[in-house]
Design a protein around this motif. Structure first.
Motif, short mmCIF file in Angstrom:
data_model
loop_
_atom_site.label_atom_id
_atom_site.label_comp_id
_atom_site.label_asym_id
_atom_site.label_seq_id
_atom_site.Cartn_x
_atom_site.Cartn_y
_atom_site.Cartn_z
N LEU A 135 0.82 -1.22 0.00
CA LEU A 135 0.00 0.00 0.00
C LEU A 135 0.85 1.27 0.00
O LEU A 135 0.40 2.32 -0.46
CB LEU A 135 -0.93 0.00 1.21
N SER A 136 2.07 1.17 0.50
CA SER A 136 2.97 2.34 0.53
C SER A 136 3.90 2.39 -0.69
O SER A 136 4.69 3.33 -0.82
CB SER A 136 3.81 2.32 1.81
N ARG A 160 4.39 3.29 -4.20
CA ARG A 160 3.69 4.15 -5.16
C ARG A 160 3.65 3.53 -6.55
O ARG A 160 2.66 3.71 -7.27
CB ARG A 160 4.36 5.53 -5.22
N MET A 203 0.82 1.01 -6.43
CA MET A 203 -0.48 1.67 -6.32
C MET A 203 -0.84 2.48 -7.56
O MET A 203 -2.02 2.64 -7.89
CB MET A 203 -0.50 2.58 -5.09
N ALA A 256 -2.42 -0.31 -9.58
CA ALA A 256 -3.49 -1.07 -8.95
C ALA A 256 -4.74 -0.21 -8.71
O ALA A 256 -5.86 -0.68 -8.91
CB ALA A 256 -3.00 -1.66 -7.62
N VAL A 257 -4.57 1.03 -8.29
CA VAL A 257 -5.73 1.89 -7.99
C VAL A 257 -6.53 2.22 -9.24
O VAL A 257 -7.77 2.12 -9.23
CB VAL A 257 -5.27 3.16 -7.24
N ALA A 278 1.67 -3.74 -12.02
CA ALA A 278 1.58 -3.70 -10.56
C ALA A 278 2.30 -4.89 -9.92
O ALA A 278 3.03 -4.74 -8.94
CB ALA A 278 0.11 -3.68 -10.13
N LEU A 283 -7.87 -4.66 -4.37
CA LEU A 283 -8.08 -3.29 -4.84
C LEU A 283 -8.92 -3.28 -6.11
O LEU A 283 -9.78 -2.40 -6.30
CB LEU A 283 -6.73 -2.62 -5.08
N SER A 300 -6.06 9.21 -10.45
CA SER A 300 -5.22 8.45 -9.53
C SER A 300 -3.89 8.07 -10.18
O SER A 300 -2.85 8.08 -9.52
CB SER A 300 -5.95 7.20 -9.04
N LEU A 318 -0.43 9.33 -8.55
CA LEU A 318 0.35 8.32 -7.85
C LEU A 318 1.65 7.94 -8.55
O LEU A 318 2.59 7.49 -7.88
CB LEU A 318 -0.50 7.05 -7.65
#
Length: 369
Positions: A177-178, A180, A183, A186-187, A298, A317, A354, A358
């Motif tokens: 999750l941390s 970048r 994420m 993935a986001v 990802a 996610l 996003s 990100l």
């Protein structure tokens, strides 16, 4: 007036019931990932599929709406094992370039289900009743389980005997999750899935209840969307290795945004079943590019945290975005097509924003030859 309120209550309840299994599916994956790293891909998949079939039988035997909702939530939890194991196996066997090709073909196979299932399910519902669909599903799941038992080898090279310790998997998930880079891909995948699940959840109510499409014909409209998704996957498979994955990913987000804008324009000016399906087809074509390149990028960024846990977080996610889209359209449900259009457009917009926010100064690499 009371009849309209009763009809709206039934519709909202139906939409929310569709959203519940998706939420259960998303959360259960966080448990399947550590299990897959501890015990291996094969035993976890086979056990989960057997439980999936059992919950389908439970749904077929449901004696009340509450029992049916519970059965469907349990079905979502059991079915989540397939999503985690599929991604974990790909991460075990392929590098980023190979993963894009495999994900493209995997998505094409998966796309057959939403194209065929509404057609078959619609006629089964009309001819034999709603319970027959769950009996058919249970039979198909068991057949798939037997095929996996015969053909799927164990792909995990080394088991993580500490994977089920809370500190181990919570630390792995926190690191992902941390991250970048992880994420950043993935986001957006989750956001575009939100738009898709908003359509899947709300389209039956818009097309069948609002526009009077017969239940057994609903699948034809969904088939157009799936066909566009299929074509997007074919394109991704053909150009993978010749066009940079990041470029395909960005192009997919832009096509999804175009589809979201088209859907809003259709609902505003020319709302009709085939127009809605055509706009969603544009969205689906872009989504195909996002869903083939995004997971590969990802997973490449998340290597080192355990293949099962990386796959679990990615898929959580992804499907969590789908659950959010389904829940949003259920919350906004008013009997019109606007909640669907706004949620689909919001999903594409969220994916673009996003990714731009990100990505940690990503440099577009040269394409592999």
């Amino acid at each position: 007036s009371s009849r309209r309120r009763h009809t709206r209550y039934i519709s909202v309840t139906g939409v929310q019931t569709c959203a519940l299994p998706i939420s259960a599916f998303a959360l259960a994956q966080l448990f399947h990932g550590p299990l897959a790293d501890r015990f291996g891909r094969r035993p976890v998949l086979l056990t989960g599929m057997i439980l999936f079939a059992s919950t389908a039988v439970m749904a077929a035997l449901a004696w009340s709406i509450g029992a049916l909702i519970l059965a469907r939530a349990l079905m979502g939890m059991a079915a989540a094992v397939e999503a985690v194991i599929a991604l974990a196996v790909i991460l075990d066997l392929y590098d980023e370039a190979g993963a894009v090709r495999v994900l493209a073909f995997y998505s094409m196979v998966i796309a057959i289900a939403p194209a065929v299932a509404p057609l078959v399910g619609g006629y089964v519902h009309v001819w034999l009743g709603w319970r027959a669909n769950f009996w058919l599903l249970a039979a198909l799941i068991m057949a798939t389980t037997l095929i996996a038992w015969r053909l799927l080898p164990e792909t995990l090279a080394e088991r993580d005997y500490h994977a089920l310790r809370p500190h181990r998997f919570l630390s792995a998930y926190a690191n992902l999750l941390s991250n970048r880079s992880f994420m950043a891909y993935a986001v957006p995948v989750g956001f575009v899935m939100g738009g898709l699940f908003a359509f899947i959840t709300e389209a039956p109510f818009v097309l069948i209840n609002r526009h009077g499409v017969p239940i057994q014909h609903f699948g034809f409209f969904q088939a157009l969307v799936v066909a566009a998704f299929f074509c997007g996957n074919v394109l991704a498979a053909r150009v993978a290795g010749h066009v940079a994955n990041i470029k395909l990913f960005a192009a997919g987000i832009l096509f999804a945004l175009l589809g979201g804008i088209a859907l809003a324009a259709v609902v505003y000016a020319a709302e009709a079943p085939w127009n809605i399906a055509a706009a969603m087809a544009v969205y689906a074509a872009g989504m195909a590019l996002v869903l083939t390149t995004g997971p590969a990028l990802a997973m490449s960024a998340g290597r080192g945290q355990g293949g099962g846990m990386t796959a679990a977080m990615l898929s959580t996610l992804e499907v969590g975005g789908g659950a959010l889209g389904a829940a949003t359209v259920a919350w906004l449900h008013d009997g019109t097509a606007w909640p669907m259009a706004l949620t689909v457009g919001g999903g594409a917009t969220g994916a673009l924003l996003s990714w731009l926010l990100l990505r940690p100064g990503i440099r577009v690499p040269s394409a592999r030859r």
